[in-house]
Design an enzyme around this catalytic site. Sequence first.
Site, short mmCIF file in Angstrom:
data_model
loop_
_atom_site.label_atom_id
_atom_site.label_comp_id
_atom_site.label_asym_id
_atom_site.label_seq_id
_atom_site.Cartn_x
_atom_site.Cartn_y
_atom_site.Cartn_z
N MET A 1 0.83 -1.20 0.00
CA MET A 1 0.00 0.00 0.00
C MET A 1 0.86 1.25 0.00
SD MET A 1 -3.56 -0.01 2.13
CE MET A 1 -2.89 0.48 3.66
N CYS A 2 0.51 2.18 -0.83
CA CYS A 2 1.11 3.50 -0.83
C CYS A 2 -0.02 4.47 -1.13
CB CYS A 2 2.16 3.64 -1.94
SG CYS A 2 3.68 2.73 -1.65
N GLY A 3 0.24 5.74 -0.95
CA GLY A 3 -0.76 6.75 -1.32
C GLY A 3 -0.20 7.63 -2.41
N ARG A 32 -1.74 5.12 4.51
CA ARG A 32 -1.42 4.13 3.48
C ARG A 32 0.09 3.96 3.32
NH1 ARG A 32 -5.53 2.89 -0.14
NH2 ARG A 32 -3.96 2.06 -1.52
#
Lengths: 321, 238
Positions: A1-3, A32
């Site tokens: 997960m990343c944003g 995130r």
Amino acid sequence: MCGIAGLIYYNSALYDSLGSTLLSLIQPLETRGPDSCGVALYSGQVTAAQIKLLLHGNSSTPWLQVQQWLEQQLAAMNSPVDCQPIPEGLRLVIDLANGNFDPAQFKQALHSQFPMLHVVGMGQAMEIYKETGAIELLNRKYSLNHFSGTHGIGHTRMATESVVDTHHSHPFTSSYDLALVHNGQVSNYYKLRFQLERMGAMFETQNDSEAIAHYIHYQLLQGKSLEAGLYQLLDDIDGTYTFLVATRDKVALVRDKFAAKPAVIYETEDMVAIASEYRALLNLPSFDSNATIREPSAGEVNIWSVLPTVKETAERTLVNR
Amino acid sequence: MTEQGMLTGTLVDCSKLTTREINQQLRTLATEGLEQVTLTNPAGRHNLAVGMDTCMKIQIAGPVGYYCGGLSEQIHLEIDGNCGWSVGENLMAGQILIRGSASANAAATARGGTICILGHAGPRAGISLKGATVIVKGNVGPSSAFMMQQGRMIICGDAGANLADSIYQGEIFVGGRVASLGADARYEPITGQDWQMLAQELGPFGLDAHTYNFKKIVCAEQLYHFKPRDFSKWKDAY
């Protein structure tokens, strides 16, 4: 997960809020990706024959020595430089009008002289600021709240593929004014990197997202339009990705064929905002629940031109008459 | 979105509480025997009304984030807005009505109850569905009903590519166009009994089954056991 998040302004009255709005857009996405954060901000401050270059080091870097060396080197290339100290770095404006500045040569010389230094980005409009840790710290360190500009992209990282440090934080760059933020994983990273290196790409980190930036640059070098290059990318890059790529006058959002990673697009007459999650968009100062809000489909490529709208152009034409 | 002034009954303002506090408050109100609660200012927040086990009607006045109503034994939920990923994930019983659109993985692995989306649903709607009924008034995205094991999907609009890929059992009805079927899915003639069931399921949500040209999709049961000679039937989904 990343944003990931992006912001494009069509209305020049909004330019002054670029830094503060982009940061408030990625703020909720910190959940995130708490490892590191970064932004690439675009403004048109330098003249046609100049470029901006951001150097990043650490607190033990001998900055005076670096500055002297830079002035010497660039004088030898007949390219005068203006050095402005920033926290743990230098912001250079180099005049290329009569010089023979070569970025690859410069990077090589810099690296052999000061191995701890890193060129974060260069271009006429782009400035990249990134750091491990919280967005609030990044903001305070570089006073990004006051950054004025036309467009920008941002990222909050949860590391999966490589080490957590500033150099392995997003945005990644591969050329003048080209920045990329990515949420996902590249499955064919090693093969891709091998192929791109054979074509002359100079990788600076072990991060898979950097390969996407180099891939796009390579496509542009082949004379392809950004759009054609990104459609080709859907076939060539394997894995999961929703990424934003920004150039001097464009921002593109690409979602893989599985639609594995999220994105929400918010569009009004004045601006386009993109964020991994809807709740981040609620942080826009002028959030309008009646705006067009949608999710890109699987394998969808969206490209926005950062140009004054038809309305603004028409108004200007009227004024000129 | 419903205006705050028009809301009646017990209100819980999400903006003043943590997600854990909201869900705990819902549980407390349910044990107190309340019939209806409205959550205001959900602001796209994740994990609202998860792990419920109550017939109390929960209304959410606005858009929600991920996993809304998920992991619930029993729920009666209405959402006046759009949903993030995985609304109603692993629902066991009850009903979730979404008056907006739902993002990816709507009703993932839901075992029972009904999840009705009056807007569109994103990719992988009804993924690994295990017995619930999923109704979508609009369209569903690619790879919907992927690895569905049991239950029913009724899609009034169009379905994206690779519908029902690697389905085990269950049935899918599509009113609009199907971009493509996934591996081991096939069409089956729709019967009078099916139409009766469709009218029964759609009626309560104000939808008339006979205004749609439903097609029925089930498992072809060709790939339950891998046999090398069936290799060509294993379509490359992407």
